[in-house]
Design an enzyme around this catalytic site. Structure first.
Site, PDB file in Angstrom:
ATOM      1  CG  ASP A 213      -0.004  -4.179   2.696  1.00 48.39           C
ATOM      2  OD1 ASP A 213       0.261  -3.577   1.643  1.00 48.39           O
ATOM      3  OD2 ASP A 213      -0.253  -3.595   3.771  1.00 48.39           O
TER       4      ASP A 213
ATOM      5  CG  HIS B  18      -0.409   0.188   2.522  1.00 47.68           C
ATOM      6  ND1 HIS B  18      -0.183  -0.850   3.389  1.00 47.68           N
ATOM      7  CD2 HIS B  18      -0.014   1.308   3.175  1.00 47.68           C
ATOM      8  CE1 HIS B  18       0.323  -0.385   4.517  1.00 47.68           C
ATOM      9  NE2 HIS B  18       0.434   0.938   4.413  1.00 47.68           N
TER      10      HIS B  18
ATOM     11  CB  SER C  50       3.012   1.496   6.176  1.00 44.43           C
ATOM     12  OG  SER C  50       1.800   1.738   6.846  1.00 44.43           O
TER      13      SER C  50
END
Length: 340
Positions: A206, A152, A284
């Protein structure tokens, strides 16, 4: 906790179990009339008293020494824990990178040698006028320049097949090109940037892999651990770049195992690690590390209170065993056709 000792003594110390000495009658010949004299041999009693005093002194010294050691130990334990955390960060942080997703404006007809992912090959260019579209974290996977991060973080570029958008009319035509700048910490402590090329991605977990061109001696690959034997309650540490603050360390514990969280493609990521180590926007793709400095997961998501944007303390990481299984395939084969 040390046991307390209380020493009690009578006004006059005596030795028990030692028979009292009887008077000895001695006959002494002399010119004077015979007399009887008493000789009390108290040597055994004195020895017992000395032995008792020595034992008491030894016990007291031992007690004082243990008390001093315990106090020193209590004083040193927090300091040792602090030094341990500092050492983990110092050894692990050089492997953590800061990723910026940039929008670069170029004049039409200007050939920059772009590849399909919009990366510039060759020398690094001046991107001072670039617009930052997003940020994230990642870590150095190997000595040839592969960087692991979340899908992402790179999703906008991953779904673009050209990397360039034409804007304007006539002589004022220009292109908007999207680029990744990967910021690393050099051996001298200074930060430098390299442009990254997207190698492959897997939305179902992811995960994504970038590649930078750099000399091997400038890279510090992360130490890869295992998530197989994790236990709830063990310490863990997250390093990343939340809100653009580079190389931020947060600490916590493994709060849960085998969690299920949503993936970017609408599926489910099973086996996720739950932690209370703070993970915020910009974290992230960064590593979750154990007490030995080994990567045990890739930080990927946090639950926030609706409308607040504040972390609830319930955060998740992709287990490193899944990463070890997926990343080599992305490096060798690129993105699977079903994910393109």
């Amino acid at each position: 906790m040390l046991a307390s000792f209380r020493f009690s003594a009578s006004p006059q110390a005596t030795a028990t179990g030692i028979p009292k000495t009887s008077p000895v009658l001695c006959s002494i010949s002399s010119s004077s009339p015979p007399t009887i004299k008493n000789f009390n041999f108290t040597l055994p009693t004195r020895r017992a008293a000395l032995f008792l005093a020595s034992s008491l002194t030894s016990s007291l010294l031992q007690f004082l020494a243990q008390s001093h050691f315990a106090k020193a130990l209590e004083k040193d334990e927090p300091q040792e824990e602090e030094e341990r955390v500092v050492r983990i960060f110092q050894e692990s942080s050089p492997a953590v990178v800061y990723i910026k997703y940039l929008e670069v404006q170029e004049k039409a007809g200007k050939n920059k040698g772009n590849n399909i992912n919009g990366s510039v090959e060759g020398e690094d260019e001046d991107l001072g006028d670039a617009k930052v579209e997003g940020t994230g974290s990642g870590f150095v996977w190997d000595e040839v320049g592969h960087i692991v991060t979340n899908y992402h973080v790179v999703a906008k570029l991953a779904t673009d097949t050209t990397g360039r958008y034409r804007c304007g009319v006539g002589k004022n035509d220009y292109y908007l090109r999207f680029s990744f700048q990967v910021f690393l910490e050099g051996s001298n402590g200074r930060t430098f940037a390299k442009e990254g090329r997207l190698v492959g991605f897997d939305p179902s977990y992811d995960l994504a892999v970038l590649k930078i061109d750099i000399d091997r001696d400038k890279l510090r690959p992360a130490q890869i651990g295992t998530s197989q034997d994790l236990r709830v309650g063990q310490s863990c540490f997250a390093i990343g770049n939340p809100f653009g603050y580079e190389h931020t360390l947060t600490t916590g514990v493994v709060s849960g195992l085998r969690r299920e969280i949503p993936s970017p493609n609408g599926g489910a990521i099973r086996g996720a690690i739950q932690t209370d180590a703070a993970i915020n926007a910009g974290n992230s793709g960064g590593p979750l590390i154990d007490s030995y400095g080994h990567v045990i997961g890739v930080n990927t998501a946090t639950f926030t209170r609706k409308g607040s944007g504040i972390s609830s303390g319930v955060n998740f990481a992709i287990p490193i065993d899944a990463v070890v299984r997926i990343v080599p395939s992305l490096i060798i084969n690129g993105t699977d056709i079903k994910n393109r």
